[in-house]
Scaffold this motif. Structure first.
Motif: not given
Length: 303
Positions: A35-47, A135-143
């Motif tokens: 299931k790691v294929r469904y995880v976006n690394p950008i989300n975790l790195l920005c977080f 913080g703004i970048i983190m909220y928008g990272a999933p997009l």
């Protein structure tokens, strides 16, 4: 004031819940590594970068209330990112966890170390300003995966818990910022609210889906998407009920107005109001019975 204390406490609680959000994905990946294929690394790195920036700001300005939840968030980010990297090494379909993601991870670590050093040796206040941007970048990272979501009509790469808890968290801190009049608090969070709402709208519109269990490499989507499925079904059922109810009420009001109009209109038949001023009103009990029956039917449908 008691209201401010309660609001601050609720906001801190939601911040802790939000910091826990990436754990739902990491634990799911530990249970089913594919299931790691469904995880976006950008989300975790920005977080991770956001929590490190806020932690440096809280430690060296200092702002003690900021420290605990962000220290916890740093731990969650490190565990989640490390777990995903561990399982992505042998997962051929984890295309997001490639060389670019590895370089991004290294840069995030170096940048966070630089921010810590700058906060300690130079100006922690400037780090606070940087924290608003991060913080703004983190909220928008999933997009960052929005193009893929629109193309595949599937929200499998969008983090449900992070988007939902992010909306609640930013809503609370926006309220805190408005009450205290602090622009650095409410400013980033009003943008965070809008970005989180956009993600939730995409999740509700495009259900997470895979190729199907008949495929050889079929892997179920992340467990957190089951919550989105429940919300989707409940919202659709509620909308249908509201539509039926409004239609029934409209029909009832229309019929009632017609019946009442005929009831009070002058008529030389069985029911009329005389025009000579005399109180001679004759009506059929069947008309009132009909109105009562229709009301009972509408109440039964509404249930």
């Amino acid at each position: 004031m008691a209201a401010d204390f309660i609001l601050d406490t609720v906001a801190i609680c939601f911040a802790v819940f939000f910091m826990t959000a990436p754990l739902s994905q990491a634990i799911d990946v530990c249970g089913t590594p594919a299931k790691v294929r469904y995880v976006n690394p950008i989300n975790l790195l920005c977080f991770y970068l956001n929590c490190m920036t806020q932690l440096a700001y809280g430690l060296f300005l200092p702002v003690p209330p900021v420290v605990p939840c962000n220290a916890y968030g740093v731990g969650v980010a490190i565990f989640s990112t490390s777990a995903c990297w561990w399982f992505a090494r042998k997962e051929q379909h984890a295309i997001n966890w490639d060389r670019t993601a590895a370089i991004g991870t290294l840069l995030a670590v170096l940048l966070s170390a630089t921010i810590f050093a700058f906060a300690a040796l130079e100006s922690a206040a400037d780090v606070g300003v940087l924290g608003m941007l991060v913080g703004i970048i983190m909220y928008g990272a999933p997009l960052s995966s929005m193009k893929e979501v629109l193309k595949t009509k599937s929200s499998e790469t969008l983090p449900v818990m992070q988007s939902f808890l992010g909306f609640l968290n930013s809503s609370c801190w926006f309220t805190v910022g408005v009450r205290t009049g602090k622009v650095p608090v409410w400013g980033p969070n009003v943008i965070g609210m809008m970005l989180s709402l956009l993600q939730l709208a995409l999740i509700l519109k495009y259900p997470a889906k895979t190729g199907g269990p008949e495929q050889q490499d079929f892997i179920p989507v992340l467990a957190e998407h089951s919550l989105a499925d429940i919300a989707r079904v409940v919202s659709a059922d509620l909308a249908e009920r509201l539509a039926d109810g409004s239609e029934s009420i409209s029909d009832f009001m229309k019929r009632s107005s017609q019946d009442l109009s005929s009831f009070f209109s002058p008529n030389r038949g069985n029911e009329y109001i005389s025009l000579d001023g005399e109180a001679r009103i004759e009506c059929r009990l069947g008309l009132l019975h009909s109105l009562s029956s229709e009301a009972d039917i509408i109440r039964h449908r509404s249930r």
